[in-house]
Design a protein around this motif. Structure first.
Motif, PDB file in Angstrom:
ATOM      1  N   SER A 243       9.321 -64.978 -37.658  1.00 48.55           N
ATOM      2  CA  SER A 243       8.305 -63.959 -37.936  1.00 48.55           C
ATOM      3  C   SER A 243       7.391 -63.832 -36.733  1.00 48.55           C
ATOM      4  CB  SER A 243       7.504 -64.322 -39.191  1.00 48.55           C
ATOM      5  OG  SER A 243       6.859 -65.568 -39.020  1.00 48.55           O
ATOM      6  N   LEU A 244       6.387 -62.973 -36.831  1.00 48.33           N
ATOM      7  CA  LEU A 244       5.411 -62.778 -35.764  1.00 48.33           C
ATOM      8  C   LEU A 244       4.050 -63.243 -36.248  1.00 48.33           C
ATOM      9  CD1 LEU A 244       6.373 -59.143 -34.657  1.00 48.33           C
ATOM     10  CD2 LEU A 244       7.246 -61.304 -33.736  1.00 48.33           C
ATOM     11  N   THR A 245       3.199 -63.597 -35.301  1.00 44.02           N
ATOM     12  CA  THR A 245       1.825 -63.989 -35.626  1.00 44.02           C
ATOM     13  C   THR A 245       0.881 -63.337 -34.622  1.00 44.02           C
ATOM     14  OG1 THR A 245       2.553 -66.125 -36.487  1.00 44.02           O
ATOM     15  CG2 THR A 245       0.218 -65.890 -35.980  1.00 44.02           C
ATOM     16  N   GLY A 246      -0.078 -62.576 -35.116  1.00 48.51           N
ATOM     17  CA  GLY A 246      -0.998 -61.893 -34.219  1.00 48.51           C
ATOM     18  C   GLY A 246      -0.449 -60.556 -33.765  1.00 48.51           C
ATOM     19  N   SER A 247      -1.346 -59.632 -33.440  1.00 50.38           N
ATOM     20  CA  SER A 247      -0.925 -58.306 -33.002  1.00 50.38           C
ATOM     21  C   SER A 247      -0.437 -58.332 -31.558  1.00 50.38           C
ATOM     22  CB  SER A 247      -2.074 -57.316 -33.129  1.00 50.38           C
ATOM     23  OG  SER A 247      -1.704 -56.044 -32.634  1.00 50.38           O
ATOM     24  N   LEU A 248       0.580 -57.507 -31.284  1.00 46.64           N
ATOM     25  CA  LEU A 248       1.126 -57.378 -29.929  1.00 46.64           C
ATOM     26  C   LEU A 248       0.501 -56.207 -29.176  1.00 46.64           C
ATOM     27  CD1 LEU A 248       4.880 -57.877 -30.888  1.00 46.64           C
ATOM     28  CD2 LEU A 248       3.427 -59.541 -29.733  1.00 46.64           C
TER      29      LEU A 248
END
Length: 396
Positions: A243-248
């Protein structure tokens, strides 16, 4: 001799009347055994007249305003028939005619003032909103029901980008109306549009983690039929279990003026770098020398832009040093552009390329508080074709 009938309800026997006919029986108490049934008088021979059917139809059409023109015609014809034949329903015919006339005027105004266009646009927008699988917009993050960004998606849950999430929307592409173009065509459009819009959302390509790739949600033939016209471009983890964590996001909404100024100059140079010919100079020297000339011009422009910007005190020296190296690189690419031999081209090409993502670039980025880890350029990806991203998509 005659025997009279026994006494009964008819009373005693009475002789025939003067003309040899028996008189009607006399019932006790003046009552008759059965009620007399009178037939309904035919039309025009008395009684209550019928209601005109066209008058009823005119009133209904006038009230619902469905076909006002037809309602008006029905009302006028009904009035003529009622006048000639004496039927009931004159009030309904008049009311239906008036309501239909008003409705007809409203319909004319509706179509001539642009209200119809606005109405249908609103209806289509509402249908699109209600039928869209994704309710998330650009800059928002979500989780899928399956945790995967491939296959079919029927619903998503919007979640904060600060926490763990499956995807982050970086662009939404609106497709034109008409017939469904087909799954293959929609996928081709998604490839072109999403990868082109990627750099608008993340100006700093160095800030993208290696485990992040581009995915997209595309309409299916079924969702197209209910108004789905959107391609949703998404960032997701290349690991199906990750998954992803934090905005890109790295654009004007998250970067300061100095960071934006630097990244805009880099963006112009990257656009030329991406056009480097696929053939080697010994295969197509002319294409390579033409590209080297474009590189020379882009490097000169980038150096000039860096020198023109008022950098903060801590970033002035690193940015000046980078501008000087870019000017030296432009000189090398200028010599490569004038080469008439592949070996001479390679010599100046390699010297000029040392500046790209070199130490001076890293120092400048550090001074501006930008990512200092150069991206890994992997041209041999899962698609099996150089320079193209692997296939990752969701279907509505």
């Amino acid at each position: 001799m005659s025997i009279p009938p026994p006494p009964g309800p008819q009373g005693p026997y009475q002789p025939p009347g003067p003309q040899g006919q028996y008189p009607p029986p006399q019932w006790p108490y003046g009552q008759q055994p059965y009620p007399q049934v009178q037939p309904w008088p035919p039309y025009g021979q008395g009684g209550s007249p019928s209601v005109n059917g066209l008058a009823v139809a005119a009133l209904v059409l006038g009230i619902v305003c469905l076909l006002p023109g037809l309602g008006l015609v029905f009302g006028l014809v009904a009035l003529r028939q009622i006048k000639r034949g004496g039927q009931r329903g004159r009030g309904m015919a008049i009311a239906g005619s008036v309501l239909s006339a008003v409705g007809l005027v409203l319909w004319v105004l509706f179509f001539t003032t642009g209200a119809a266009s606005e109405f249908w646009d609103g209806a289509k927008e509402a249908a699109r909103d209600n039928s869209a699988v994704f309710s998330v917009k650009k800059g928002e993050c979500f989780d899928t029901l399956t945790g995967s960004l491939e296959g079919m998606a029927y619903d998503v849950d919007k979640v904060p980008c600060s926490g763990r999430h499956d995807g982050e929307v970086f662009a939404v592409v609106e497709l034109p109306g008409g017939a469904f173009p087909g799954d293959s065509r929609v996928t081709d459009i998604a490839d072109d549009k999403c990868f082109a819009l990627e750099s608008d959302y993340v100006l700093d390509t160095w800030a993208l983690p290696e485990n992040v790739d581009v995915y997209y949600l595309t309409p299916t033939r079924q969702s197209w039929a209910i108004g789905d016209r959107e391609i949703t471009c998404i960032y997701g983890n290349t690991d199906a279990e990750g998954s992803l964590t934090g905005s890109l996001r790295a654009d004007e909404t998250t970067l300061d003026a100095d960071q934006l100024a630097y990244l805009e100059t880099v963006r112009a140079l990257d656009a030329v770098l991406e056009k480097e010919p696929e053939d080697y100079p010994d295969e197509d020297l002319e294409a390579n020398t033409g590209w080297a000339e474009d590189m020379e011009g882009a490097l000169v422009e980038q150096a000039a832009a860096l020198r023109a910007h008022p950098w903060p005190a801590g970033a002035q020296k690193p940015l000046e040093a980078l501008a000087a190296e870019l000017e030296a690189s432009a000189d090398d690419f200028g010599k490569a552009a004038g080469a008439t031999d592949p070996d001479v081209f390679f010599e100046h090409y390699e010297s000029g390329y040392e500046v790209v993502d070199g130490p001076a670039t890293i120092d400048a980025r550090e001074a501006l508080d930008l990512s200092t880890t150069p991206p890994a350029y992997d041209y041999d990806d899962s698609s099996g074709e150089d320079g193209e991203a692997g296939d990752g998509s969701l279907n509505a």
